[in-house]
Design an enzyme around this catalytic site. Structure first.
Site, mmCIF file in Angstrom:
data_model
loop_
_atom_site.group_PDB
_atom_site.id
_atom_site.type_symbol
_atom_site.label_atom_id
_atom_site.label_comp_id
_atom_site.label_asym_id
_atom_site.label_seq_id
_atom_site.Cartn_x
_atom_site.Cartn_y
_atom_site.Cartn_z
ATOM 1 N NE ARG A 1 -2.726 1.028 3.552
ATOM 2 C CZ ARG A 1 -3.642 1.079 4.532
ATOM 3 N NH1 ARG A 1 -4.932 1.250 4.219
ATOM 4 N NH2 ARG A 1 -3.301 0.950 5.795
ATOM 5 C CG ASP B 1 -4.696 2.785 10.928
ATOM 6 O OD1 ASP B 1 -5.650 3.520 11.279
ATOM 7 O OD2 ASP B 1 -4.780 1.973 9.991
#
Length: 534
Positions: A165, A449
């Site tokens: 990613r 996150d």
């Protein structure tokens, strides 16, 4: 240092960095930036224009100009690529050395190797992460902990498939200049991994695979598809070698799922229900629209809320109608070896979540911790049996309207002082860690996150600017939030004792106050945060 051809590295040198920052790799970075940097800027401007429309009272709808594309039942995406046929369990995490080995060894089918929300974009992190991926594919990676524990890779056949990613379109890489201007973080991360690892992966029988974050329109997907075409041609690889799964983690993208799959169809391997960023996007896009778009506190919002059900049901139906994988959301719980009671309650919730996803037709789901891999695999094994996926479940009975996707007001839950304090505490602890170089942080038994920090600060901004009162009575004001920030800092200091880094938490508190309380809402907290780090 100058890297030639108008590409300049202004980040410091590090051990083995020259293996990644080679002239040929940087040539590809420069080529992609020059070709696509202007279009990227146009699309970011289009995001801002759409935000202005929404803030002025506009709404979202399925695009009339692409109605014929959505109605055409014949087109399909590419067949699943090697290593991406069975994706019943995917584990996510940053690309530090220990995590790389643990994730690949975890028993998951796929590892999302993250340069985005679970990572802090310190220059060293970005380059050593690329090195770790090369070393992992070459099987030269190892790690020894401070306690003397050795970490080594299992045999290739037991390792998870790597899916990288890169950063979203909105982020720059400030340590690399192309013709004097910062390079796109997306293009930088993509180009380095693709240049160094595409052939390595093909030699292993897999390929260069990506997860694409934060997109808000099919035109942004078209840009990625154009990037893939140029990159494959530059390395002499056939079209379709790259495969990409798109995270549907913004509310505008939920209205363009078919179109996103279509734009990437030669390179598409599905869509993912990025639930935390999706909540953040809804708050952000409708932040000044009054109580109709005010969500309850974060821990009250579950996947059974009507607007979240609409989103996930539509995602599965859309993907399977086009032969694409539908991937479920994150189980962020971190099992505790010290508290079996907490474990029992949380694992029951994880099991319920994964059972619902598998019953809805998802082909697999995400976990944040290796200890959750067996549970997720057990649930999807029960649903799939010997089948690698359930692409044959077309969900023809599902019908989702724009009103269903926007039914935020139907969400049950509350806004309490405890919820406000949790948002503040999570935000402070996460930002302190992020500024120190760690983007995946265990807080209150959850792996947090950047997405969860975004929800925390965005909810506070929305509550303050829409006159929301807590269930206990007080209105959420700037003064109240500042008071709670000070009190929660004190609690964190007391809990950490001698490990409390006063300077780092002071920096985190200043940043959190800015992004939660400033009159002008910051589109992403990572933008001002990035400018505060070296």
């Amino acid at each position: 240092m100058a890297a030639g051809e108008g590409v300049e590295i202004i980040g410091p040198a590090g051990d083995r960095f020259e293996e990644i920052l080679t002239p040929d790799a940087l040539h590809l970075v420069g080529t992609l930036q020059r070709e696509f940097g202007g279009k990227r800027a146009e699309l970011l401007a289009a995001r801002a224009a759409r935000q202005e429309e929404l803030s002025a009272g506009g709404t979202l709808d399925f695009l009339p100009e692409t109605r014929r594309l959505r109605a055409d039942p014949l087109w399909q995406v590419a067949k699943p690529a090697p290593g991406l046929v069975d994706r019943r369990v995917e584990i996510t995490g940053p690309t530090d050395r220990k995590m790389t080995i643990n994730a690949l060894n975890s028993g998951a089918n796929v590892w999302l190797a993250d340069f985005e929300d679970a990572n802090t974009p310190l220059w060293g992190n970005m380059i050593t992460g690329q090195l770790n991926l090369c070393d992992a594919i070459d099987r030269t990676i190892d790690f020894t902990s401070d306690e003397g524990k050795d970490y080594r890779l299992r045999p290739d056949g037991e390792l998870a498939t790597i899916v990288v990613r890169p950063r979203g379109w909105h982020l720059d890489e400030k340590h690399v200049l192309v013709d004097g201007a910062r390079v796109s973080g997306s293009l930088f991360d993509f180009a380095l991994y693709f240049f160094h690892c595409a052939q390595r992966q093909l030699d292993k029988g897999k390929g260069p695979y990506f997860y694409l974050p934060k997109m808000e329109s099919h035109l942004e997907a078209r840009l990625w598809n154009d990037v893939f075409g140029v990159a494959q041609a530059a390395l002499g690889l056939p079209r379709g070698t790259i495969r990409a799964t798109v995270l549907i983690e913004t509310i505008p993208a939920a209205f363009e799922m078919d179109e996103i799959l279509y734009e990437l169809r030669d390179h598409s391997s599905g869509l993912n229900a990025g639930r935390w960023d999706y909540l953040f996007s809804i708050i952000k896009k409708f932040r000044s629209r009054g109580r109709e778009f005010v969500l309850p506190e974060r821990n009250s919002v579950t996947m059974t809320a009507p607007f979240m059900r609409a989103y996930t049901e539509l995602l599965v139906k859309t993907c399977h109608g086009r032969g694409a994988h539908a991937m479920g959301g994150m189980a962020a719980f971190i099992p505790s070896r010290r508290d079996p009671e907490v474990n029992a309650i949380a694992l029951a919730k994880v099991r319920d979540d994964k059972t619902r996803e598998s019953a809805d037709g998802f082909d697999g789901s995400w976990v944040a911790h290796p200890d959750l891999v067996p549970l997720c695999k057990e649930v999807f094994d029960a649903a799939l049996g010997a089948r690698p996926n359930q692409l044959d479940r077309l969900r023809a009975e599902v019908s989702v309207t724009p009103q269903d996707l926007l039914a935020v007001a139907k969400t049950p839950g509350q806004i309490t002082e405890a919820g406000l304090r949790n948002n503040v505490s999570v935000g402070l602890q996460y930002l302190a860690s992020w500024l120190g170089g760690n983007g995946a942080v265990a807080i209150f038994n959850l792996m947090e996150d950047a997405a969860t920090a975004e929800i925390s600060r965005s909810q506070i901004w929305q509550w303050v600017h829409n006159g929301i009162t807590l269930d206990e009575g007080p209105q959420v004001t700037r003064d109240l939030v500042e008071q709670i920030i000070a009190e929660e800092l004190g609690k964190i200091s007391a809990a950490l004792g001698g490990a409390f880094d006063a300077a780092r938490f002071e920096q985190a508190a200043g940043l959190f106050t800015e992004v939660a309380l400033a009159d002008d809402y910051a589109e992403f907290l990572t933008l001002p945060a990035y400018e505060r780090m070296p």
